[in-house]
Design an enzyme around this catalytic site. Structure first.
Site, mmCIF file in Angstrom:
data_model
loop_
_atom_site.group_PDB
_atom_site.id
_atom_site.type_symbol
_atom_site.label_atom_id
_atom_site.label_comp_id
_atom_site.label_asym_id
_atom_site.label_seq_id
_atom_site.Cartn_x
_atom_site.Cartn_y
_atom_site.Cartn_z
ATOM 1 C CE LYS A 20 0.018 -2.024 -1.359
ATOM 2 N NZ LYS A 20 0.334 -0.970 -2.327
ATOM 3 C CE1 TYR A 60 5.436 -0.235 -0.756
ATOM 4 C CE2 TYR A 60 4.078 0.107 1.527
ATOM 5 C CZ TYR A 60 4.110 -0.328 0.200
ATOM 6 O OH TYR A 60 3.121 -1.160 -0.408
ATOM 7 C CG ASN A 123 -1.758 -0.084 -5.182
ATOM 8 O OD1 ASN A 123 -1.645 -0.534 -4.102
ATOM 9 N ND2 ASN A 123 -0.833 0.209 -6.131
ATOM 10 C CG HIS A 126 4.270 -5.126 -1.633
ATOM 11 N ND1 HIS A 126 4.938 -3.953 -2.216
ATOM 12 C CD2 HIS A 126 5.287 -5.967 -1.573
ATOM 13 C CE1 HIS A 126 6.447 -4.286 -2.176
ATOM 14 N NE2 HIS A 126 6.396 -5.601 -1.589
ATOM 15 C CD GLU A 137 9.663 -6.323 -0.969
ATOM 16 O OE1 GLU A 137 10.045 -5.125 -1.237
ATOM 17 O OE2 GLU A 137 8.819 -6.980 -1.356
#
Ligand code: UDP
Ligand code: MG
Length: 162
Positions: A20, A60, A123, A126, A137
């Protein structure tokens, strides 16, 4: 021998992994890619992209009722994301193990989030959470022709089939 190869082919799976914007900006690309590469998984596709907010919302979509959804999509679309597809036996589940728990406070040391992140909203990575999401995805982020189908030399050493 042939049976061994067939069994190996049947076990092969692919997962979608993305670093990310926080992981990219913090210079953690090589650190994270290295962990998947050293394990013995095969890199099938990789690109640096800035997703639109609309695209982030598609990625998402499962979380659209959650209070953090809007902020999460704003964040994912705020800068470059390193999108990847990794292949290997058990890569979906084991990829999640390498990544660690969603909340870095609960991630074990030795995992990516455990070693490199502190809070849930930043974090850094993904990973697909199951076979269906992995398929969806990969399809969302990559065109079929972007997926590398070459055999890599180390495979017979990783899996033992010659
Ligand atoms: N997230 C957040 N707050 C939360 C839970 C999740 O900001 O309370 C973010 C976090 O970046 C997480 C992402 O939303 O990685 C997707 O959530 P999910 O539950 O799918 O976790 P993941 O699959 O990434 O571990
Ligand atoms: Mg998830």
């Amino acid at each position: 021998m042939l049976q061994e190869q067939d069994a190996h082919a049947a076990e092969m799976e692919r997962t979608f992994i993305a670093i990310k914007p926080d992981g990219v900006q913090r210079g953690l690309i090589s650190e994270i890619v290295a962990r998947f590469e050293r394990k013995g998984f095969k890199l099938v596709a990789i690109k640096l992209v800035v997703p639109s907010k609309d695209f982030a919302q598609k990625h998402y979509h499962d979380l659209k009722e959650r209070p953090f959804f809007n902020g999460l999509c704003d964040f994912l679309s705020s800068g470059p994301v390193l999108a990847m597809v990794w292949e290997g036996e058990g890569v979906i589940k084991y990829g999640r193990k390498l990544i660690g728990a969603t909340d870095p406070q609960k991630s074990e040391p030795g995992t990516i989030r455990g070693d490199l992140a502190v809070v849930v909203g930043r974090n850094i990575i993904h990973g697909s959470d199951g076979p269906e999401t992995a398929k969806d995805e990969i399809k969302l982020w990559f065109k079929p022709e972007e997926l590398n189908t070459c055999t890599i030399n180390s495979e017979k050493w990783v899996y033992g089939a010659n």
